[in-house]
Motif scaffolding. Structure first.
Motif, PDB file in Angstrom:
ATOM      1  N   ALA A  59     -10.337   8.955  -5.721  1.00  0.00           N
ATOM      2  CA  ALA A  59     -10.919   9.013  -4.500  1.00  0.00           C
ATOM      3  C   ALA A  59     -10.512   7.527  -3.821  1.00  0.00           C
ATOM      4  O   ALA A  59     -10.799   6.483  -4.396  1.00  0.00           O
ATOM      5  N   GLY A  60      -9.887   7.411  -2.981  1.00  0.00           N
ATOM      6  CA  GLY A  60      -9.608   6.280  -2.054  1.00  0.00           C
ATOM      7  C   GLY A  60     -10.410   5.930  -0.949  1.00  0.00           C
ATOM      8  O   GLY A  60     -10.948   6.959  -0.493  1.00  0.00           O
ATOM      9  N   TYR A  61     -11.054   4.764  -0.818  1.00  0.00           N
ATOM     10  CA  TYR A  61     -12.124   4.561   0.131  1.00  0.00           C
ATOM     11  C   TYR A  61     -11.833   3.139   0.874  1.00  0.00           C
ATOM     12  O   TYR A  61     -11.303   2.252   0.312  1.00  0.00           O
ATOM     13  N   LYS A  62     -12.483   3.200   1.983  1.00  0.00           N
ATOM     14  CA  LYS A  62     -12.742   1.807   2.775  1.00  0.00           C
ATOM     15  C   LYS A  62     -13.968   1.260   2.920  1.00  0.00           C
ATOM     16  O   LYS A  62     -14.945   2.228   3.044  1.00  0.00           O
ATOM     17  N   ALA A  63     -14.294   0.068   2.884  1.00  0.00           N
ATOM     18  CA  ALA A  63     -15.422  -0.739   2.996  1.00  0.00           C
ATOM     19  C   ALA A  63     -15.795  -0.540   4.573  1.00  0.00           C
ATOM     20  O   ALA A  63     -15.100  -0.801   5.448  1.00  0.00           O
ATOM     21  N   THR A  64     -17.078   0.012   4.927  1.00  0.00           N
ATOM     22  CA  THR A  64     -17.593  -0.176   6.284  1.00  0.00           C
ATOM     23  C   THR A  64     -18.305  -1.568   6.594  1.00  0.00           C
ATOM     24  O   THR A  64     -18.674  -2.108   5.790  1.00  0.00           O
ATOM     25  N   ALA A  65     -18.562  -1.976   7.842  1.00  0.00           N
ATOM     26  CA  ALA A  65     -19.074  -3.008   8.366  1.00  0.00           C
ATOM     27  C   ALA A  65     -20.508  -3.098   7.697  1.00  0.00           C
ATOM     28  O   ALA A  65     -20.830  -4.292   7.483  1.00  0.00           O
ATOM     29  N   ASP A  66     -21.308  -2.001   7.652  1.00  0.00           N
ATOM     30  CA  ASP A  66     -22.672  -2.120   6.935  1.00  0.00           C
ATOM     31  C   ASP A  66     -22.702  -2.164   5.401  1.00  0.00           C
ATOM     32  O   ASP A  66     -23.646  -1.792   4.972  1.00  0.00           O
ATOM     33  N   GLY A  67     -21.642  -2.085   4.882  1.00  0.00           N
ATOM     34  CA  GLY A  67     -21.572  -2.121   3.234  1.00  0.00           C
ATOM     35  C   GLY A  67     -21.389  -0.928   2.711  1.00  0.00           C
ATOM     36  O   GLY A  67     -21.471  -0.936   1.616  1.00  0.00           O
ATOM     37  N   ARG A  68     -21.459   0.216   3.557  1.00  0.00           N
ATOM     38  CA  ARG A  68     -21.221   1.600   2.937  1.00  0.00           C
ATOM     39  C   ARG A  68     -19.662   1.822   2.655  1.00  0.00           C
ATOM     40  O   ARG A  68     -18.881   0.843   2.932  1.00  0.00           O
ATOM     41  N   ARG A  69     -19.449   2.870   2.025  1.00  0.00           N
ATOM     42  CA  ARG A  69     -18.091   3.417   1.634  1.00  0.00           C
ATOM     43  C   ARG A  69     -17.569   4.592   2.326  1.00  0.00           C
ATOM     44  O   ARG A  69     -18.417   5.577   2.444  1.00  0.00           O
ATOM     45  N   GLN A  70     -16.495   4.559   3.047  1.00  0.00           N
ATOM     46  CA  GLN A  70     -15.800   5.803   3.608  1.00  0.00           C
ATOM     47  C   GLN A  70     -14.540   6.299   2.961  1.00  0.00           C
ATOM     48  O   GLN A  70     -13.841   5.469   2.750  1.00  0.00           O
ATOM     49  N   ILE A  71     -14.706   7.477   2.314  1.00  0.00           N
ATOM     50  CA  ILE A  71     -13.631   8.159   1.623  1.00  0.00           C
ATOM     51  C   ILE A  71     -12.572   8.444   2.569  1.00  0.00           C
ATOM     52  O   ILE A  71     -12.882   9.145   3.679  1.00  0.00           O
ATOM     53  N   VAL A  72     -11.283   7.877   2.402  1.00  0.00           N
ATOM     54  CA  VAL A  72     -10.267   8.056   3.207  1.00  0.00           C
ATOM     55  C   VAL A  72      -9.240   9.068   2.705  1.00  0.00           C
ATOM     56  O   VAL A  72      -8.176   9.392   3.203  1.00  0.00           O
ATOM     57  N   ALA A  73      -9.160   9.379   1.411  1.00  0.00           N
ATOM     58  CA  ALA A  73      -8.156   9.915   0.475  1.00  0.00           C
ATOM     59  C   ALA A  73      -8.590  10.470  -0.696  1.00  0.00           C
ATOM     60  O   ALA A  73      -9.429   9.908  -1.356  1.00  0.00           O
ATOM     61  N   PHE A  74      -8.093  11.753  -0.944  1.00  0.00           N
ATOM     62  CA  PHE A  74      -8.161  12.167  -2.574  1.00  0.00           C
ATOM     63  C   PHE A  74      -6.857  12.177  -2.977  1.00  0.00           C
ATOM     64  O   PHE A  74      -5.693  12.739  -2.501  1.00  0.00           O
ATOM     65  N   PHE A  75      -6.650  11.709  -4.157  1.00  0.00           N
ATOM     66  CA  PHE A  75      -5.430  11.739  -4.929  1.00  0.00           C
ATOM     67  C   PHE A  75      -5.332  12.677  -6.233  1.00  0.00           C
ATOM     68  O   PHE A  75      -6.107  12.669  -7.174  1.00  0.00           O
ATOM     69  N   PHE A  76      -4.344  13.747  -6.374  1.00  0.00           N
ATOM     70  CA  PHE A  76      -4.460  14.581  -7.486  1.00  0.00           C
ATOM     71  C   PHE A  76      -3.193  14.202  -8.202  1.00  0.00           C
ATOM     72  O   PHE A  76      -2.414  13.062  -7.939  1.00  0.00           O
ATOM     73  N   PRO A  77      -2.989  14.783  -9.577  1.00  0.00           N
ATOM     74  CA  PRO A  77      -1.998  14.594 -10.343  1.00  0.00           C
ATOM     75  C   PRO A  77      -0.628  14.586  -9.611  1.00  0.00           C
ATOM     76  O   PRO A  77      -0.172  15.572  -8.726  1.00  0.00           O
ATOM     77  N   GLY A  78       0.106  13.534  -9.818  1.00  0.00           N
ATOM     78  CA  GLY A  78       1.515  13.459  -9.151  1.00  0.00           C
ATOM     79  C   GLY A  78       1.432  12.525  -7.991  1.00  0.00           C
ATOM     80  O   GLY A  78       2.427  11.843  -7.641  1.00  0.00           O
ATOM     81  N   ASP A  79       0.378  12.142  -7.400  1.00  0.00           N
ATOM     82  CA  ASP A  79       0.123  11.319  -6.272  1.00  0.00           C
ATOM     83  C   ASP A  79       0.308   9.800  -6.619  1.00  0.00           C
ATOM     84  O   ASP A  79      -0.029   9.642  -7.983  1.00  0.00           O
ATOM     85  N   LEU A  80       0.556   8.789  -5.863  1.00  0.00           N
ATOM     86  CA  LEU A  80       0.948   7.761  -5.910  1.00  0.00           C
ATOM     87  C   LEU A  80      -0.290   6.815  -5.440  1.00  0.00           C
ATOM     88  O   LEU A  80      -0.560   6.958  -4.109  1.00  0.00           O
ATOM     89  N   VAL A  81      -1.158   5.739  -6.126  1.00  0.00           N
ATOM     90  CA  VAL A  81      -2.193   5.263  -5.549  1.00  0.00           C
ATOM     91  C   VAL A  81      -2.048   3.624  -5.609  1.00  0.00           C
ATOM     92  O   VAL A  81      -1.399   3.173  -6.474  1.00  0.00           O
ATOM     93  N   GLY A  82      -2.421   3.313  -4.335  1.00  0.00           N
ATOM     94  CA  GLY A  82      -2.165   1.648  -4.219  1.00  0.00           C
ATOM     95  C   GLY A  82      -0.644   1.323  -3.970  1.00  0.00           C
ATOM     96  O   GLY A  82      -0.307   0.216  -3.881  1.00  0.00           O
ATOM     97  N   LEU A  83       0.388   2.187  -3.588  1.00  0.00           N
ATOM     98  CA  LEU A  83       1.439   2.052  -3.127  1.00  0.00           C
ATOM     99  C   LEU A  83       1.668   1.230  -1.757  1.00  0.00           C
ATOM    100  O   LEU A  83       0.917   1.850  -0.719  1.00  0.00           O
TER     101      LEU A  83
END
Length: 237
Positions: A59-83
């Motif tokens: 799961a890819g996520y972004k931090a929100t202003a109030d300290g929570r996390r918002q999931i912005v992506a799901f990566f499955f086998p074959g996907d590139l993370v952090g490109l």
């Protein structure tokens, strides 16, 4: 983010080809095994490497202003993370369940790109698709009903990670929780549960129990649901 249309994605056929340039990346990378909820990378850290998912879901996520996390992506086998083309990661990422990745240093990738020109093009295509997927997701959140968002998500997962089943139906594993799906789609988990039940009553899907995914029973009906709000008789939530 779809590899085709929503979350970051790479062309599955190209990734899995035996002579594909991505196989050469695996040869120069380091295999890493992740426990459930183990962090893979942190938003804002120096982007010195990227990761190709070998098994499991990230799961890819972004931090929100109030300290929570918002999931912005799901990566499955074959996907590139952090490109990324920047110097720092634009999002954090962690394993949903057990997962494994191949980690490749950017310096190693650049050297291999000089030897394999097609690799650079493939990586740029993957990055372009990730940007397009993020833009499409913004459209989902701004214009579509809960049922439409869920239909889009299920079809995205079916195309990226679906398994052939009986009578041409696809089984779609969903290792993430309904809370995670809701976080990604901008919905409460209760709304996700209700929308899943409605799609099941409509005959579009069958829910696997305990919740582990769905079977696409009627893809055409699910595709119609994606844009039902655009039709005079479309139902929404």
């Amino acid at each position: 983010m779809r590899v085709a249309a929503t979350l970051p994605v790479t062309d599955r056929a190209r990734i899995e080809g035996p002579d594909d340039a991505f196989d050469r990346l695996d040869a120069i990378g380091v295999i890493r095994h992740l426990a459930p909820h183990e962090s893979l990378l942190l938003e804002g850290d120096c982007a010195d490497r990227f990761h190709r998912v070998l098994s499991g879901t990230i799961a890819g996520y972004k931090a929100t202003a109030d300290g929570r996390r918002q999931i912005v992506a799901f990566f499955f086998p074959g996907d590139l993370v952090g490109l990324t083309v920047g110097d720092h990661y634009g999002y954090g990422a962690e394993a949903i369940g057990r997962a494994s990745v191949c980690s490749i240093l950017h310096t190693s990738m650049r050297e291999l790109s000089r030897q394999t020109p097609a690799l650079r093009e493939d990586l740029l295509v993957a990055l372009d698709r990730e940007v397009a997927a993020a833009q499409e997701r913004l459209m989902w959140l701004g214009r579509k009903t809960a049922r439409e968002r869920l239909a889009c998500f299920l079809l995205e997962c079916a195309d990226r990670n679906g398994l052939p089943g009986k009578d041409g139906r696809k089984t779609v594993p969903l290792p993430m929780s309904q809370l995670d799906i809701g976080d990604y789609l901008g919905l409460a988990s209760e709304t996700v549960s209700r929308a899943l039940a409605q799609l099941a009553r409509d005959g579009a899907i069958e829910i696997l129990r305990p919740f582990a995914g769905v079977v696409i029973r009627d893809r055409r009906r699910l595709e119609t649901t994606m844009d039902e709000g655009a039709h005079p008789n479309g139902a929404g939530m």
